[in-house]
Structure formats: structure tokens, C-alpha cells
Design an enzyme around this catalytic site. Structure first.
Site, PDB file in Angstrom:
ATOM      1  CG  ASN A  77      -0.369  -0.161   2.506  1.00 25.74           C
ATOM      2  OD1 ASN A  77       0.852  -0.197   2.618  1.00 25.74           O
ATOM      3  ND2 ASN A  77      -1.181  -0.215   3.539  1.00 25.74           N
ATOM      4  CG  HIS A 136       4.757   3.239   8.174  1.00 18.39           C
ATOM      5  ND1 HIS A 136       3.997   2.370   8.930  1.00 18.39           N
ATOM      6  CD2 HIS A 136       5.349   4.102   9.056  1.00 18.39           C
ATOM      7  CE1 HIS A 136       4.136   2.683  10.214  1.00 18.39           C
ATOM      8  NE2 HIS A 136       4.953   3.724  10.315  1.00 18.39           N
TER       9      HIS A 136
HETATM   10  P1  GDP Z   1      -1.455   1.158   8.662  1.00 14.86           P
HETATM   11  O1  GDP Z   1      -1.239   1.841   9.993  1.00 14.86           O
HETATM   12  O2  GDP Z   1      -2.528   1.819   7.836  1.00 14.86           O
HETATM   13  O3  GDP Z   1      -0.171   0.999   7.872  1.00 14.86           O
HETATM   14  O4  GDP Z   1      -2.019  -0.316   8.942  1.00 14.86           O
HETATM   15  P2  GDP Z   1      -1.668  -1.409  10.055  1.00 14.86           P
HETATM   16  O5  GDP Z   1      -0.814  -0.828  11.142  1.00 14.86           O
HETATM   17  O6  GDP Z   1      -2.959  -2.065  10.450  1.00 14.86           O
HETATM   18  O7  GDP Z   1      -0.842  -2.502   9.253  1.00 14.86           O
HETATM   19  C1  GDP Z   1       0.519  -2.312   8.948  1.00 14.86           C
HETATM   20  C2  GDP Z   1       0.771  -2.736   7.518  1.00 14.86           C
HETATM   21  O8  GDP Z   1       0.520  -4.138   7.417  1.00 14.86           O
HETATM   22  C3  GDP Z   1      -0.165  -2.113   6.482  1.00 14.86           C
HETATM   23  O9  GDP Z   1       0.227  -0.840   6.068  1.00 14.86           O
HETATM   24  C4  GDP Z   1      -0.095  -3.136   5.361  1.00 14.86           C
HETATM   25  O10 GDP Z   1       1.113  -2.994   4.594  1.00 14.86           O
HETATM   26  C5  GDP Z   1      -0.027  -4.447   6.139  1.00 14.86           C
HETATM   27  N1  GDP Z   1      -1.373  -5.031   6.344  1.00 14.86           N
HETATM   28  C6  GDP Z   1      -2.378  -4.553   7.131  1.00 14.86           C
HETATM   29  N2  GDP Z   1      -3.443  -5.359   7.098  1.00 14.86           N
HETATM   30  C7  GDP Z   1      -3.106  -6.402   6.300  1.00 14.86           C
HETATM   31  C8  GDP Z   1      -3.780  -7.595   5.876  1.00 14.86           C
HETATM   32  O11 GDP Z   1      -4.939  -7.852   6.255  1.00 14.86           O
HETATM   33  N3  GDP Z   1      -3.104  -8.442   5.031  1.00 14.86           N
HETATM   34  C9  GDP Z   1      -1.826  -8.174   4.621  1.00 14.86           C
HETATM   35  N4  GDP Z   1      -1.233  -9.049   3.788  1.00 14.86           N
HETATM   36  N5  GDP Z   1      -1.160  -7.073   4.999  1.00 14.86           N
HETATM   37  C10 GDP Z   1      -1.779  -6.182   5.815  1.00 14.86           C
END
Ligand code: GDP
Length: 138
Positions: free
Chosen positions: A112, A115
Site C-alpha cells: 500500500n 507507512h
Molecule cells: P497502517 O497503519 O494503515 O499501515 O495499517 P496497520 O498498522 O494495520 O498494518 C501495517 C501494515 O501491514 C499495512 O500498512 C499493510 O502494509 C499491512 N497489512 C495490514 N493489514 C493487512 C492484511 O490484512 N493483510 C496483509 N497481507 N497485509 C496487511
């Protein structure tokens, strides 16, 4: 003035999107206080994402983050943490608002493109994880 920590992730670096993402950062009023292009080691990526170590996607995420170069950034602006989260958009690009970086550039929920720290406390930890004080110039 607040600081936040940002990464331009391997999927975006690979597609030559560094310039486009930095343009959005600067045109939205952020100052770039520190920046480096590097290739994360597995140890660095696992330590950085330690809060997610019990998640099913932890191994996939840390492998992805080590799959190519990244750009690490310290950004400054009033309310920088929430401003950068807003500019990035939702984690899942399918749920991200129009005009956000993730809506426009992300490939999927994992790849995505960027970060951003989710709190001022985490920003302080993440900045110090990658930068020494002398590398940060306000
Ligand atoms: P952020 O704070 O928006 O970056 O999201 P999070 O802290 O929840 O997750 C960290 C990173 O893990 C995200 O930016 C994505 O790259 C990855 N990620 C989050 N949710 C998922 C998921 O359900 N599946 C996978 N494969 N990667 C995920």
C-alpha cells in the site's frame, strides 16, 4: 509543529513513485526534516513491526518490506501525525478516499505504498528507530 515518520514502501519505489509521493508531501505543507533511501534487513523490519508479530500477515509484511529499497522520512507540520494519515488514506486502498496516496498508488492492502505513524508516541519511537538526532534538521 509536530513530527511524524513515513516510509515510501518497496512497491512504490519499484514503480518510480518517489517523486510523485514527495510532491504530494511538500505541496500539502509538510517539511521534510530527514530522508534516506535504504534496504531494510529482516531484523530491522521485524523490529519495526513488532506490534504486529501475532498477526497472520506478519511474515508476508516483513518479507515485502525487505523486498527492495524504501525511503524513510521524518515529516514536520502542525498535527503531522493525523495530517499524514489523512493524506495516505485507509490501509486498504479499496476503502481509501479519492485523492489519497493509497487510493491513487497502492496495489493492495499489503503493498500500500506508504507507512505513517498512528500516534505521536509511536512517531517518536519510529523516528529514533531509524534516525539519529543529528540526521534530523528542522
Ligand atoms: P497502517 O497503519 O494503515 O499501515 O495499517 P496497520 O498498522 O494495520 O498494518 C501495517 C501494515 O501491514 C499495512 O500498512 C499493510 O502494509 C499491512 N497489512 C495490514 N493489514 C493487512 C492484511 O490484512 N493483510 C496483509 N497481507 N497485509 C496487511
Amino acid at each position: 509543529m509536530e513530527r511524524t515518520f513515513a516510509i515510501i514502501k518497496p512497491d512504490a519505489v519499484e514503480r518510480n513513485l518517489i517523486g510523485k509521493i514527495l510532491e504530494r508531501i511538500e505541496s500539502n505543507g509538510f517539511k521534510i526534516a530527514a530522508m534516506k533511501r535504504t534496504h531494510l534487513s529482516t531484523t530491522q523490519a521485524q523490529g519495526f513491526y513488532h506490534v504486529h508479530k501475532e498477526r497472520p500477515f506478519f511474515n508476508s509484511l516483513t518479507e515485502f518490506m525487505c523486498s527492495g529499497p524504501v525511503v524513510l522520512l521524518v515529516l514536520e507540520k502542525e498535527d503531522a501525525v493525523s495530517a499524514w494519515r489523512g493524506l495516505m488514506g485507509a490501509t486498504n486502498p479499496e476503502e481509501a478516499d479519492a485523492g489519497t496516496i493509497r487510493k491513487d498508488f497502492a496495489l493492495n492492502i499489503e503493498k500500500n505504498s506508504t507507512h505513517g505513524s498512528d500516534s505521536a508516541e509511536n512517531a517518536a519511537f519510529e523516528i529514533s528507530y531509524f534516525f539519529s538526532q543529528t540526521e534530523i534538521l528542522s
